[in-house]
Design a protein around this motif. Structure first.
Motif, PDB file in Angstrom:
ATOM      1  N   ARG A   1      -1.547 -21.740 -13.858  1.00 51.40           N
ATOM      2  CA  ARG A   1      -1.557 -21.480 -15.297  1.00 51.40           C
ATOM      3  C   ARG A   1      -1.985 -20.062 -15.643  1.00 51.40           C
ATOM      4  NH1 ARG A   1      -1.823 -26.626 -14.352  1.00 51.40           N
ATOM      5  NH2 ARG A   1      -1.293 -28.178 -15.936  1.00 51.40           N
ATOM      6  N   LEU A   2      -2.184 -19.237 -14.646  1.00 50.83           N
ATOM      7  CA  LEU A   2      -2.634 -17.869 -14.856  1.00 50.83           C
ATOM      8  C   LEU A   2      -1.546 -16.895 -14.402  1.00 50.83           C
ATOM      9  CD1 LEU A   2      -6.312 -18.169 -13.547  1.00 50.83           C
ATOM     10  CD2 LEU A   2      -5.561 -18.090 -15.933  1.00 50.83           C
ATOM     11  N   PRO A   3      -1.538 -15.666 -14.944  1.00 51.20           N
ATOM     12  CA  PRO A   3      -0.548 -14.665 -14.490  1.00 51.20           C
ATOM     13  C   PRO A   3      -0.802 -14.278 -13.044  1.00 51.20           C
ATOM     14  CG  PRO A   3      -2.201 -13.648 -15.915  1.00 51.20           C
ATOM     15  CD  PRO A   3      -2.434 -15.129 -16.004  1.00 51.20           C
ATOM     16  N   ARG A   4       0.240 -14.344 -12.235  1.00 47.51           N
ATOM     17  CA  ARG A   4       0.107 -14.054 -10.811  1.00 47.51           C
ATOM     18  C   ARG A   4       1.136 -13.021 -10.367  1.00 47.51           C
ATOM     19  NH1 ARG A   4       1.334 -19.904  -8.842  1.00 47.51           N
ATOM     20  NH2 ARG A   4       2.680 -19.698 -10.668  1.00 47.51           N
ATOM     21  N   PRO A   5       0.873 -12.297  -9.286  1.00 49.26           N
ATOM     22  CA  PRO A   5       1.908 -11.409  -8.733  1.00 49.26           C
ATOM     23  C   PRO A   5       3.156 -12.206  -8.382  1.00 49.26           C
ATOM     24  CG  PRO A   5      -0.235 -10.942  -7.742  1.00 49.26           C
ATOM     25  CD  PRO A   5      -0.398 -12.194  -8.546  1.00 49.26           C
ATOM     26  N   ALA A   6       4.316 -11.594  -8.538  1.00 47.04           N
ATOM     27  CA  ALA A   6       5.575 -12.295  -8.267  1.00 47.04           C
ATOM     28  C   ALA A   6       5.696 -12.699  -6.801  1.00 47.04           C
ATOM     29  CB  ALA A   6       6.751 -11.412  -8.666  1.00 47.04           C
ATOM     30  N   ASN A   7       5.187 -11.863  -5.896  1.00 47.59           N
ATOM     31  CA  ASN A   7       5.258 -12.149  -4.466  1.00 47.59           C
ATOM     32  C   ASN A   7       4.049 -13.001  -4.061  1.00 47.59           C
ATOM     33  OD1 ASN A   7       4.875 -11.853  -1.544  1.00 47.59           O
ATOM     34  ND2 ASN A   7       6.525 -10.340  -1.651  1.00 47.59           N
ATOM     35  N   ALA A   8       4.305 -14.203  -3.558  1.00 46.30           N
ATOM     36  CA  ALA A   8       3.220 -15.119  -3.201  1.00 46.30           C
ATOM     37  C   ALA A   8       2.334 -14.558  -2.088  1.00 46.30           C
ATOM     38  CB  ALA A   8       3.805 -16.462  -2.772  1.00 46.30           C
ATOM     39  N   LEU A   9       2.912 -13.792  -1.167  1.00 44.19           N
ATOM     40  CA  LEU A   9       2.119 -13.229  -0.073  1.00 44.19           C
ATOM     41  C   LEU A   9       1.202 -12.111  -0.571  1.00 44.19           C
ATOM     42  CD1 LEU A   9       4.708 -13.143   2.847  1.00 44.19           C
ATOM     43  CD2 LEU A   9       2.876 -14.786   2.442  1.00 44.19           C
ATOM     44  N   VAL A  10       1.664 -11.327  -1.529  1.00 38.77           N
ATOM     45  CA  VAL A  10       0.799 -10.305  -2.130  1.00 38.77           C
ATOM     46  C   VAL A  10      -0.389 -10.981  -2.814  1.00 38.77           C
ATOM     47  CG1 VAL A  10       0.650  -8.525  -3.922  1.00 38.77           C
ATOM     48  CG2 VAL A  10       2.642  -8.612  -2.404  1.00 38.77           C
ATOM     49  N   ALA A  11      -0.103 -12.059  -3.552  1.00 37.45           N
ATOM     50  CA  ALA A  11      -1.182 -12.802  -4.202  1.00 37.45           C
ATOM     51  C   ALA A  11      -2.161 -13.347  -3.169  1.00 37.45           C
ATOM     52  CB  ALA A  11      -0.598 -13.943  -5.031  1.00 37.45           C
ATOM     53  N   SER A  12      -1.643 -13.892  -2.056  1.00 33.64           N
ATOM     54  CA  SER A  12      -2.511 -14.426  -1.003  1.00 33.64           C
ATOM     55  C   SER A  12      -3.397 -13.345  -0.401  1.00 33.64           C
ATOM     56  CB  SER A  12      -1.666 -15.078   0.095  1.00 33.64           C
ATOM     57  OG  SER A  12      -0.966 -16.194  -0.397  1.00 33.64           O
ATOM     58  N   ALA A  13      -2.828 -12.162  -0.189  1.00 36.27           N
ATOM     59  CA  ALA A  13      -3.606 -11.059   0.392  1.00 36.27           C
ATOM     60  C   ALA A  13      -4.756 -10.667  -0.517  1.00 36.27           C
ATOM     61  CB  ALA A  13      -2.697  -9.861   0.646  1.00 36.27           C
ATOM     62  N   TYR A  14      -4.498 -10.511  -1.821  1.00 42.26           N
ATOM     63  CA  TYR A  14      -5.567 -10.163  -2.755  1.00 42.26           C
ATOM     64  C   TYR A  14      -6.581 -11.288  -2.879  1.00 42.26           C
ATOM     65  CZ  TYR A  14      -3.168  -5.899  -4.213  1.00 42.26           C
ATOM     66  OH  TYR A  14      -2.593  -4.656  -4.236  1.00 42.26           O
ATOM     67  N   GLN A  15      -6.110 -12.537  -2.843  1.00 38.47           N
ATOM     68  CA  GLN A  15      -7.041 -13.657  -2.884  1.00 38.47           C
ATOM     69  C   GLN A  15      -7.990 -13.621  -1.693  1.00 38.47           C
ATOM     70  OE1 GLN A  15      -4.701 -17.224  -3.121  1.00 38.47           O
ATOM     71  NE2 GLN A  15      -4.068 -16.845  -5.237  1.00 38.47           N
ATOM     72  N   MET A  16      -7.447 -13.340  -0.506  1.00 39.04           N
ATOM     73  CA  MET A  16      -8.292 -13.300   0.684  1.00 39.04           C
ATOM     74  C   MET A  16      -9.283 -12.142   0.630  1.00 39.04           C
ATOM     75  SD  MET A  16      -5.997 -14.599   3.931  1.00 39.04           S
ATOM     76  CE  MET A  16      -4.529 -13.616   3.666  1.00 39.04           C
ATOM     77  N   LEU A  17      -8.835 -10.976   0.157  1.00 39.75           N
ATOM     78  CA  LEU A  17      -9.751  -9.838   0.058  1.00 39.75           C
ATOM     79  C   LEU A  17     -10.872 -10.103  -0.940  1.00 39.75           C
ATOM     80  CD1 LEU A  17      -7.369  -6.739   0.186  1.00 39.75           C
ATOM     81  CD2 LEU A  17      -9.105  -7.374   1.864  1.00 39.75           C
ATOM     82  N   ILE A  18     -10.524 -10.581  -2.134  1.00 43.77           N
ATOM     83  CA  ILE A  18     -11.538 -10.829  -3.162  1.00 43.77           C
ATOM     84  C   ILE A  18     -12.424 -12.003  -2.762  1.00 43.77           C
ATOM     85  CG2 ILE A  18     -11.877 -11.504  -5.569  1.00 43.77           C
ATOM     86  CD1 ILE A  18      -9.265  -9.976  -6.198  1.00 43.77           C
ATOM     87  N   GLY A  19     -11.815 -13.055  -2.202  1.00 38.34           N
ATOM     88  CA  GLY A  19     -12.609 -14.173  -1.712  1.00 38.34           C
ATOM     89  C   GLY A  19     -13.531 -13.758  -0.583  1.00 38.34           C
ATOM     90  N   GLY A  20     -13.046 -12.869   0.289  1.00 41.56           N
ATOM     91  CA  GLY A  20     -13.889 -12.378   1.379  1.00 41.56           C
ATOM     92  C   GLY A  20     -15.082 -11.598   0.874  1.00 41.56           C
ATOM     93  N   PHE A  21     -14.856 -10.728  -0.129  1.00 38.74           N
ATOM     94  CA  PHE A  21     -15.978 -10.003  -0.722  1.00 38.74           C
ATOM     95  C   PHE A  21     -16.949 -10.963  -1.395  1.00 38.74           C
ATOM     96  CE2 PHE A  21     -13.284  -6.076  -0.612  1.00 38.74           C
ATOM     97  CZ  PHE A  21     -14.203  -5.274   0.066  1.00 38.74           C
ATOM     98  N   GLY A  22     -16.415 -11.996  -2.042  1.00 40.14           N
ATOM     99  CA  GLY A  22     -17.287 -12.997  -2.660  1.00 40.14           C
ATOM    100  C   GLY A  22     -18.150 -13.700  -1.628  1.00 40.14           C
ATOM    101  N   CYS A  23     -17.547 -14.101  -0.509  1.00 38.41           N
ATOM    102  CA  CYS A  23     -18.320 -14.724   0.576  1.00 38.41           C
ATOM    103  C   CYS A  23     -19.395 -13.779   1.101  1.00 38.41           C
ATOM    104  CB  CYS A  23     -17.383 -15.128   1.715  1.00 38.41           C
ATOM    105  SG  CYS A  23     -16.347 -16.568   1.377  1.00 38.41           S
TER     106      CYS A  23
END
Length: 313
Positions: free
Chosen positions: A188-210
């Motif tokens: 329900r949120l605006p996401r990058p068109a490329n699912a892999l680009v979104a996954s990469a940013y999710q992992m980076l931001i999630g990694g910093f959060g961890c």
């Protein structure tokens, strides 16, 4: 990375489209790889601080995926708007800090097989979240939700009786709910068109959060590189390369090239793989209550996923 082929949902009223060998191969990868990550986490945290291992996994995997995407698609493909980055970051925190991060902490005291069975209720929480915004689940899905809750109660018995850490069991339940919320709001949120680009940013931001949570917990004082075993290093490398890069890539490709109902079957195959590997590699044993509770949860997820597939067909 560009998608291969087209989405294979059959039009309403026509014969089902034949599923290609590439789809079955990718699905098998998701079954085995994501099912095996519970074992990998369990071995990694034997001698590594919990969230620091998770932070290392996702920061490395995210950076590697971004590098591959920049090489294959060009740096311009990595550009996202501020709103997209914020939304992607929120989903990354919910999935990887609240979801995976709590699992990593809990697996210090809860067997990997039991962890996977507890996490298997994610599709059930998603149905509950959809109902909270007015979507009527229908009797079949409602039955699946109630059945899943019964399974959760049965799976909680080892924690209540003291066989395993009750705190660990509750952490995994919170993790599954966080993952469900992340999956729910992510659509329900605006996401990058490329699912892999979104996954990469999710992992980076999630990694910093961890990493931030790990530092707040003081895990840096528990880090002694000389005490980390070879098997823990190998487990971490497996989680980075196979668990994150291969698993995420196969899943993202499937979302674009396979029927959603077929892809969703990973939710009840992964726990079976995890329980088998925990028994085979770590000699983990499940009690009768855990086996019954696990069977109830898997049956409930089967009901929810199958009704979701019919609703989308």
């Amino acid at each position: 990375m560009t998608s291969v082929g087209t989405r294979q949902e059959a039009p309403t009223g026509t014969a089902p489209v034949r599923i290609s060998g590439a789809v079955w191969t990718a699905l098998a990868l998701v079954y085995v790889v994501w099912g095996s990550t519970y074992l990998g986490i369990r071995i990694a945290v034997e001698s590594m601080p919990s969230l620091l291992s998770g932070a290392t996994r996702f920061l490395l995997a995210g950076a590697l995926l971004l590098a591959v995407l920049a090489w294959r698609l060009g740096p311009a493909a990595l550009r996202v708007s501020g709103r997209q980055l914020a939304a992607t970051g929120l989903v990354g925190v919910l999935l990887l800090v609240g979801g995976n991060g709590l699992v990593v902490i809990a697996e210090g005291s809860v067997p990997s097989g039991l962890t996977a069975l507890l996490v298997a209720v994610v599709p059930i929480w998603v149905v509950v979240l959809k109902a909270s915004v007015g979507e009527r689940p229908g009797w079949a899905r409602l039955l699946g939700v109630l059945l899943g809750l019964v399974g959760l109660v049965v799976l909680s018995l080892p924690g209540i009786t003291g066989k395993v850490s009750l705190g660990g069991v509750l952490l995994i339940m919170a993790a599954s709910l966080s993952w469900a919320v992340g999956s729910f709001v992510g659509t329900r949120l605006p996401r990058p068109a490329n699912a892999l680009v979104a996954s990469a940013y999710q992992m980076l931001i999630g990694g910093f959060g961890c990493l931030l949570v790990a530092l707040a917990r003081g895990e840096q004082h528990q880090l002694h590189l000389s005490a980390i075993t070879t098997r823990s290093w190998l487990a971490l490398a497996y989680l980075v390369v196979v668990g994150s890069l291969v698993g995420f890539t196969a899943y993202a490709w499937l979302l674009q090239n396979a029927p959603l109902g077929l892809v969703a079957t990973y939710a009840y195959v992964n726990p079976v793989v995890a329980v088998f590997l925990g028994w085979l590699v770590l000699a983990e044993r499940l009690s009768a209550a855990e086996l019954v509770g696990g069977a109830i949860v898997v049956a409930a997820v089967c009901v929810v996923v199958s009704t979701e597939r019919r609703a989308r067909s």
